[in-house]
Design a protein around this motif. Structure first.
Motif, PDB file in Angstrom:
ATOM      1  N   TRP A 100       2.563 148.973 -66.916  1.00  0.00           N
ATOM      2  CA  TRP A 100       2.532 150.135 -67.811  1.00  0.00           C
ATOM      3  C   TRP A 100       1.165 150.177 -68.491  1.00  0.00           C
ATOM      4  O   TRP A 100       0.416 149.201 -68.521  1.00  0.00           O
ATOM      5  CB  TRP A 100       3.688 150.106 -68.812  1.00  0.00           C
ATOM      6  N   TRP A 101       0.839 151.349 -69.039  1.00  0.00           N
ATOM      7  CA  TRP A 101      -0.496 151.585 -69.584  1.00  0.00           C
ATOM      8  C   TRP A 101      -0.811 150.635 -70.746  1.00  0.00           C
ATOM      9  O   TRP A 101       0.013 150.406 -71.620  1.00  0.00           O
ATOM     10  CB  TRP A 101      -0.652 153.026 -70.071  1.00  0.00           C
ATOM     11  N   GLY A 102      -2.036 150.093 -70.708  1.00  0.00           N
ATOM     12  CA  GLY A 102      -2.528 149.289 -71.819  1.00  0.00           C
ATOM     13  C   GLY A 102      -2.144 147.824 -71.782  1.00  0.00           C
ATOM     14  O   GLY A 102      -2.447 147.089 -72.727  1.00  0.00           O
ATOM     15  N   ASP A 146      -0.996 158.926 -80.371  1.00  0.00           N
ATOM     16  CA  ASP A 146      -0.440 158.193 -79.236  1.00  0.00           C
ATOM     17  C   ASP A 146       0.870 157.529 -79.654  1.00  0.00           C
ATOM     18  O   ASP A 146       0.879 156.641 -80.518  1.00  0.00           O
ATOM     19  CB  ASP A 146      -1.467 157.146 -78.782  1.00  0.00           C
ATOM     20  N   ARG A 147       1.962 157.955 -79.050  1.00  0.00           N
ATOM     21  CA  ARG A 147       3.265 157.391 -79.386  1.00  0.00           C
ATOM     22  C   ARG A 147       3.327 155.887 -79.137  1.00  0.00           C
ATOM     23  O   ARG A 147       4.024 155.162 -79.857  1.00  0.00           O
ATOM     24  CB  ARG A 147       4.349 158.098 -78.562  1.00  0.00           C
ATOM     25  N   ARG A 148       2.615 155.406 -78.117  1.00  0.00           N
ATOM     26  CA  ARG A 148       2.610 153.962 -77.824  1.00  0.00           C
ATOM     27  C   ARG A 148       2.206 153.154 -79.052  1.00  0.00           C
ATOM     28  O   ARG A 148       2.677 152.038 -79.270  1.00  0.00           O
ATOM     29  CB  ARG A 148       1.620 153.627 -76.703  1.00  0.00           C
ATOM     30  N   ILE A 195      -7.768 153.210 -70.435  1.00  0.00           N
ATOM     31  CA  ILE A 195      -7.293 151.974 -71.050  1.00  0.00           C
ATOM     32  C   ILE A 195      -6.807 150.972 -70.007  1.00  0.00           C
ATOM     33  O   ILE A 195      -6.746 149.776 -70.270  1.00  0.00           O
ATOM     34  CB  ILE A 195      -6.183 152.236 -72.087  1.00  0.00           C
ATOM     35  N   GLY A 196      -6.462 151.461 -68.795  1.00  0.00           N
ATOM     36  CA  GLY A 196      -6.039 150.583 -67.717  1.00  0.00           C
ATOM     37  C   GLY A 196      -4.592 150.135 -67.856  1.00  0.00           C
ATOM     38  O   GLY A 196      -3.857 150.593 -68.723  1.00  0.00           O
ATOM     39  N   PRO A 197      -4.161 149.200 -66.983  1.00  0.00           N
ATOM     40  CA  PRO A 197      -4.988 148.396 -66.080  1.00  0.00           C
ATOM     41  C   PRO A 197      -5.440 149.130 -64.821  1.00  0.00           C
ATOM     42  O   PRO A 197      -6.373 148.707 -64.157  1.00  0.00           O
ATOM     43  CB  PRO A 197      -4.058 147.237 -65.716  1.00  0.00           C
ATOM     44  N   ILE A 223       2.436 153.264 -65.247  1.00  0.00           N
ATOM     45  CA  ILE A 223       1.254 153.804 -64.583  1.00  0.00           C
ATOM     46  C   ILE A 223       1.643 154.499 -63.281  1.00  0.00           C
ATOM     47  O   ILE A 223       2.773 154.413 -62.814  1.00  0.00           O
ATOM     48  CB  ILE A 223       0.210 152.698 -64.319  1.00  0.00           C
ATOM     49  N   SER A 224       0.682 155.176 -62.671  1.00  0.00           N
ATOM     50  CA  SER A 224       0.956 155.896 -61.421  1.00  0.00           C
ATOM     51  C   SER A 224       1.090 154.949 -60.236  1.00  0.00           C
ATOM     52  O   SER A 224       1.923 155.165 -59.353  1.00  0.00           O
ATOM     53  CB  SER A 224      -0.151 156.922 -61.143  1.00  0.00           C
TER      54      SER A 224
END
Length: 612
Positions: A269-271, A446-448, A567-569, A325-326
């Motif tokens: 997942w992102w970040g 950003d909700r995260r 922000i990746g990964p 992530i995608s």
């Protein structure tokens, strides 16, 4: 007879012969039953060595190639979910064509000598948007998913009957290759209502699924999610003794024994850092499970890519919002592009030890070629704010669901009296917002990061406030499935005073046809779409390098190939060769944060492990 007539007659005769072969093959029926300790295929012990692979995460053009890779690793079975939100994107509108042709996916598996484990439960999880549920269920007043609610069951029934029309004829007892069908999915992690599970079973039978049905749950939740009378399968447990005891305890003291999800890897997942699982840690486990005669389904054998806006998100009371992530590379035996990894080769050697005498695996196909692409100049541009549809108006902001929009973005607009500094607050923002004043970006939420407020200074006079909100993926697991509306879901306040009189613009970006591109734009200080072309003399897989970009979405030749975020990964987006062509190819980038960038390039290998 002239040559044309001769060739035509020959073609007709060959076609008739092939059709007759298919009819004969279709009439060959097998049996698949539960033995005391093993599955029985035509009355003989059969051990499933299965791998999960999802048809929408692989280009249709590549389905057969991935099946051949499965055979080469030693798999005899493929597992797949069926995704309700793909097949009924809007209420009553069903789609089983093109990339959604699940029946074709199953039949290709049969042609390649593979059996199928089918998982068409309305809820799939799968790191998929809303766990597979279509967004519009939330517009049915009072409807509660995964419950005995009559509205839910009515919609569920319509859907599963349509799935049955497509897939029930492909069960093994009807001459097809579907060995077993799963009802619900990890229900024990959600609730324990046996009456609800029985309703599931009855609906599946009504849809024509008259072969073996089963349930699957994590070990700790198996007793809650198992429906007595059906085979219980376990997820995430690979100690042979514990697997057998757990299934025995819930299945009348007998087997067969099936690990429905065996995890030799994990998702991202992102970040957060890219997840990898050392193959040495799992090759021994695979060997011990197969030695014990236990059937297994690797989740995932091949992850592929979650394209478009179909990624889900995790969220619970302990962890923040975690949109996936995608890339669904998953560190699986077969990588995102469909190439064999070291894990693949090691697992193949393990499986070879358990093959019947004289059986040899096909050779492993060589890795597919890749290409890099030099700078692609994006010479056309279109501001998001200058390409808006007709507005919806309301006193207060409306959610995506209120606007009858499934995925993508919504632009919220209102006017504010300026000359002030204060706190702008978006209560329950879902999920990411770009804040603009008079057409210029001044910040993001950003909700995260649990951000819902930002300090802003408004210039004097009448000020236009624009808030571009992105649905980053509906929650796919846990109790918050029931709280999955998107957009601005509550009030917007400035200095604690509610802002009213909103215009809302639906931006699902299912097609880019309405976008008006030009060679220049007056200002570049807000989200933008940039377009360009690149010329290929040869076609091969490639990976768009997005490291210098900010956040957004990419389309190539009309295919939405996924989301990127600096922000990746994940820093690259996989572009399959099947969707490229010799000559001119078109790329469009929707960029939210760095609108002045005008070029990109592509690499010959992915970058999935770089946090920035």
């Amino acid at each position: 007879m002239n040559m044309y007539l001769k060739n035509t007659l020959t073609a007709l005769l060959i076609g008739a012969a092939l059709l007759n072969q298919k009819e004969v093959k279709a009439q060959v029926k097998h049996t698949f039953d539960l033995g005391e300790t093993q599955f029985l295929l035509d009355g003989k012990p059969f051990q499933m060595i299965s791998g999960e692979m999802h048809y929408p995460r692989v280009p249709r053009e590549a389905w057969r190639a991935r099946m051949k890779m499965a055979k080469a690793m030693g798999l005899n079975t493929i597992g797949t979910y069926v995704f309700w939100n793909l097949h009924e994107p809007e209420k009553g509108k069903f789609d089983f064509k093109g990339d959604n042709d699940i029946a074709e996916f199953v039949m290709i598996a049969q042609q390649e000598g593979l059996w199928v484990i089918l998982r068409p439960s309305p809820y799939v999880c799968a790191e998929w948007e809303f766990g597979g549920y279509p967004y519009w269920l939330q517009n049915e007043k009072g409807l509660t998913v995964r419950s005995k609610d009559t509205q839910y069951l009515a919609e569920y029934k319509k859907y599963i009957l349509e799935v049955g029309k497509q897939l029930a004829p492909l069960q093994i007892n009807h001459g097809g290759n579907i060995l077993m069908v799963q009802i619900e999915n990890e229900y024990g992690s959600f609730s324990d209502d046996k009456d609800y599970l029985k309703i599931n079973e009855n609906l599946f039978k009504e849809a024509g699924f008259d072969g073996l049905l089963y349930t699957c749950d994590p070990a700790a939740d198996l007793a809650k999610g198992h429906l007595p009378g059906l085979l219980p399968a376990v997820n995430g447990l690979d100690d042979p003794a514990k697997v057998k005891k757990l299934i025995n305890d819930n299945h009348g003291g007998k087997g067969p024994y099936y690990i429905a999800e065996w995890y030799p890897a994990w998702f991202d997942w992102w970040g957060t850092k890219h997840h990898t699982v050392p193959l040495a840690q799992y090759s021994g486990h695979l060997d011990s499970v197969l030695s014990a005669g236990i059937s297994i389904n690797m989740y995932m054998f091949h992850g592929g890519t979650t394209r478009g806006f179909m990624n889900g998100a995790n969220f619970n009371d302990k962890n923040p919002f975690e949109p996936q992530i995608s890339s669904y590379d998953y560190d699986a035996p077969l990588d995102e592009a469909g190439n064999a990894t070291a894990k693949f080769m090691t697992f193949r050697k393990v499986i070879e030890k358990h093959l019947a005498p004289g059986v040899k695996l096909p050779a492993v196909p060589i890795a597919k070629p890749t290409i890099s692409i030099d700078d692609i100049n994006l010479t056309q541009a279109a501001l998001v704010l200058a390409n808006l549809p007709v507005a919806n108006t309301n006193l207060r902001p409306l959610t995506f669901e209120n606007l009858h929009q499934d995925y993508g973005f919504v632009l919220y607009r209102t006017n504010v009296t300026g000359g002030k500094t204060g706190i702008l607050k978006l209560s329950q923002l879902r999920d990411y917002a770009v804040i603009m004043i008079n057409g210029k970006t001044i910040g993001t939420l950003d909700r995260r990061l649990k951000q819902d407020s930002i300090k802003i200074t408004l210039p004097a006079g009448k000020v236009r406030l624009d808030i571009l909100v992105e649905n980053m993926g509906r929650i796919n697991f846990g109790k918050y499935l029931l709280q999955n509306t998107k957009g601005i879901t509550e009030a917007v306040t400035f200095n604690k005073l509610e802002l009213l009189n909103w215009q809302m613009y639906r931006l699902p970006y299912k097609t880019l046809t309405p976008i008006k591109f030009s060679k220049s734009v007056a200002t570049v200080s807000s989200p933008i779409l940039r377009a360009g072309t690149f010329n290929l003399s040869k076609v091969a897989d490639t990976y768009l390098d997005m490291r210098k970009w900010g956040k957004g979405v990419i389309w190539v030749n009309g295919h939405n190939i996924g989301k990127y975020w600096s922000i990746g990964p994940q820093q690259t987006l996989y572009m399959p060769a099947e969707w490229l062509k010799k000559g001119i190819n078109k790329v469009v980038v929707l960029e939210l944060l760095k609108p002045k960038i005008t070029s990109l390039s592509a690499l010959d290998k992915p970058i999935l492990d770089l946090l920035q």
